[in-house]
Structures are given as C-alpha cells and as structure tokens.
Scaffold this active site. Structure first.
Site, PDB file in Angstrom:
ATOM      1  N   LEU A   1       0.825  -1.208   0.000  1.00 14.68           N
ATOM      2  CA  LEU A   1       0.000   0.000   0.000  1.00 14.68           C
ATOM      3  C   LEU A   1       0.858   1.257   0.000  1.00 14.68           C
ATOM      4  O   LEU A   1       0.591   2.205  -0.752  1.00 14.68           O
ATOM      5  CB  LEU A   1      -0.943  -0.005   1.200  1.00 14.68           C
ATOM      6  CG  LEU A   1      -1.875   1.207   1.312  1.00 14.68           C
ATOM      7  CD1 LEU A   1      -2.731   1.368   0.055  1.00 14.68           C
ATOM      8  CD2 LEU A   1      -2.754   1.093   2.562  1.00 14.68           C
TER       9      LEU A   1
ATOM     10  N   TYR B   1       2.942  -5.589  10.971  1.00  9.56           N
ATOM     11  CA  TYR B   1       3.491  -6.938  10.991  1.00  9.56           C
ATOM     12  C   TYR B   1       2.429  -7.820  10.344  1.00  9.56           C
ATOM     13  O   TYR B   1       1.311  -7.932  10.852  1.00  9.56           O
ATOM     14  CB  TYR B   1       3.743  -7.361  12.439  1.00  9.56           C
ATOM     15  CG  TYR B   1       4.265  -8.770  12.618  1.00  9.56           C
ATOM     16  CD1 TYR B   1       5.588  -9.003  12.973  1.00  9.56           C
ATOM     17  CD2 TYR B   1       3.433  -9.882  12.459  1.00  9.56           C
ATOM     18  CE1 TYR B   1       6.079 -10.291  13.157  1.00  9.56           C
ATOM     19  CE2 TYR B   1       3.909 -11.163  12.629  1.00  9.56           C
ATOM     20  CZ  TYR B   1       5.228 -11.370  12.983  1.00  9.56           C
ATOM     21  OH  TYR B   1       5.705 -12.649  13.155  1.00  9.56           O
TER      22      TYR B   1
ATOM     23  N   TYR C   1      -2.378 -12.614  14.733  1.00 15.25           N
ATOM     24  CA  TYR C   1      -2.278 -11.436  13.863  1.00 15.25           C
ATOM     25  C   TYR C   1      -3.558 -10.605  13.949  1.00 15.25           C
ATOM     26  O   TYR C   1      -3.515  -9.387  14.156  1.00 15.25           O
ATOM     27  CB  TYR C   1      -2.015 -11.875  12.422  1.00 15.25           C
ATOM     28  CG  TYR C   1      -2.280 -10.797  11.398  1.00 15.25           C
ATOM     29  CD1 TYR C   1      -1.454  -9.686  11.296  1.00 15.25           C
ATOM     30  CD2 TYR C   1      -3.374 -10.890  10.529  1.00 15.25           C
ATOM     31  CE1 TYR C   1      -1.700  -8.690  10.362  1.00 15.25           C
ATOM     32  CE2 TYR C   1      -3.623  -9.902   9.595  1.00 15.25           C
ATOM     33  CZ  TYR C   1      -2.791  -8.807   9.516  1.00 15.25           C
ATOM     34  OH  TYR C   1      -3.049  -7.825   8.596  1.00 15.25           O
TER      35      TYR C   1
END
Length: 284
Positions: A14, A64, A128
C-alpha cells in the site's frame, strides 16, 4: 501552506502504491517512512522519531503481516500492530493531525456467511488478527477522530502477494491446489491508495471504522483461476478444502466486507475485483 502527510510502511504494497500515485505537489508534502526511518518494533523510539515531522495527516499503513509467524511471535506482532499504533496515535493527537489506520478482515472470526458490516462482532481467531484489533481499539481510545479502514486479500505489482505467488507456481508446475472454501474479495492496493487519497483531498473527514475491498465475491480458487486466465498459463488449478492446507494460524472462512458505508460517506466508486486484476497486468 502545504499539508504534510506522513506514510508509514513506505516499502509495503500500500505504501508503494500511495507513493506511485501521489507525489508531493503544491498542496501536499508527502513523507514516506520505511523500517529504517521508523522501525515499528522499536516502540520506545516511535514518538520521538515521528514527532519531529510535525505531520498534518498520518497514513499508518505499516504492519506486521506474517500471519503464521505471528502465532509464535505474538510479542512482536503486538509491539508492531498494537503498541506502535498507540504511540502513533499519541503523536497525531499532540500534533492535531488526522490519523488513518489500515486494519484487516482478520479481526472477524469468519463464521457468518454475510457481507460484514463495520458493526459486526469482532472475535479474531489468530494472533495477527488480535494484534490488529487491539491496534484499532488503542487508536480509537487515544484519538476518537481517527479513520480506520479494514481491508482484505491485498495484492499489488509491488512486494510479495498471492498474485505473484500463483504466477510463479503456475509457470513451474503442471497443476496446483488452491482452497475454495474461504470466501472474501481481493483488494488491489492501488485502488485502496486512490480511495485514501480521495478521502484526504475531499476535506470530508468522517471519523470511524470503514471497510474497503474490491467489489464482488470470490474464493482463493476463483482468484487463482482468474489469474490463470489473464496470464495465459496452462497450469491446472484444482479446488481443495482448507483442511488440505493446514496452516499454523487459522484463517476466517468467510470475510467478505460490506463497502456501503465507505461508498456513501465519501462518494467512492469501487471497481470489481476482476476489473482491477486485469488493470494490474499492465504493471507487471
């Protein structure tokens, strides 16, 4: 006077797309910070390193994103996705800057076969997703005026992603197996970059959580088949269940994002994922 926009995650998919579509101009000065300039795992130094830029807007795209590795590196995932995000929110608050944070469909458990609205219950099923959700919550607690955009299945002509992996496999094998029981929609990072640019330039800052992916619905198998079609490669793509591909981290089975809120609030038009995938071909 130019507005100063700081973008974290400068070398990610991005960040790279934002840089490619939005050079500094007469109205905006864009500063792109990668791991060397702003290591997000060095939480104690984030405030000092970021504060010196005195930003008017922060686009926090750094993260991350090693989903499986996060199961064994939970502390690292938490530092980068949660603790670092809170420090960035503190800087934005002190500078009276706008903050736009990129989050993920993985905040959802994926157990509901409906397009997911922003107020759907979150309940991450992997480390995550939990670290990203806690980042969302920390930012909102510190800076309620922030914008959070959840996205899914991101790909780009930059960096590593599903499209490039499929192309490499299809070029070297006669057949590949791809899961067909995980449903969502791909997101072309360039489309998301353009949406972010539109939001910031519109001066219509409406705080809150929004969902953004390309239009349409697909499984990973559908996505791979379309990659095969556009590439012209002869590899056979075989649909399989997720249990044929055991992973360290669980994946949501259904994470199709509902985009009505972001479209209506910011008058956005979102391309269908097949149209965007075809457009990307010119960038490879």
């Amino acid at each position: 006077m130019k507005k100063r926009i700081v973008v974290t995650g400068a070398t990610g998919q991005l960040g790279s797309e934002i840089k490619s579509i939005w050079p500094s101009d007469s109205a905006y000065e864009l500063i792109f910070l990668g791991r060397e300039e702003l290591p997000l795992d060095d939480v104690e130094m984030i405030y000092a390193r970021l504060r010196k830029y005195d930003p008017d807007v922060i686009i926090h795209a750094g993260a991350y994103t090693a989903v499986d590795l996060a199961e064994s590196e939970t502390d690292m995932a938490d530092r980068v996705n949660n603790q670092a995000s809170r420090e960035i929110a503190k800087v934005a608050k002190e500078c009276s800057a706008k903050l736009l944070y990129i989050s993920t469909d993985y905040v959802f458990p994926g157990d509901v076969s409906l397009s997911l609205t922003e107020d759907q219950d979150t309940d991450p099923i992997n480390a995550y997703g939990l670290s990203k959700l806690q980042g969302e919550q920390g930012i909102q607690a510190i800076l309620p005026d922030s914008i959070i955009i959840r996205t899914s299945w991101v790909y780009s002509s930059f960096g590593k992603n599903f499209v490039k992996t499929m192309l490499n496999l299809m070029a070297s094998r006669k057949s590949i197996n791809v899961v067909n029981d995980q449903i969502g929609s791909p997101t072309y990072a360039k489309d998301l970059a353009k949406a972010i640019q539109h939001i910031i330039k519109s001066d219509n800052w409406q705080a809150g959580i929004y969902h953004y992916s390309n239009e349409g619905e697909a499984s990973w198998f559908d996505f791979a088949n379309k990659i095969k079609e556009f590439s012209g490669l002869a590899c056979e793509v075989i649909p399989v269940d997720s249990n044929a591909f055991p992973t360290v981290a669980k994946r949501p089975k259904y994470s199709l994002l509902n985009k009505e809120k972001i479209k209506k609030t910011f008058q956005l038009e979102i391309p269908h994922w097949e149209v965007s995938l075809k457009e990307m071909w010119g960038g490879l």
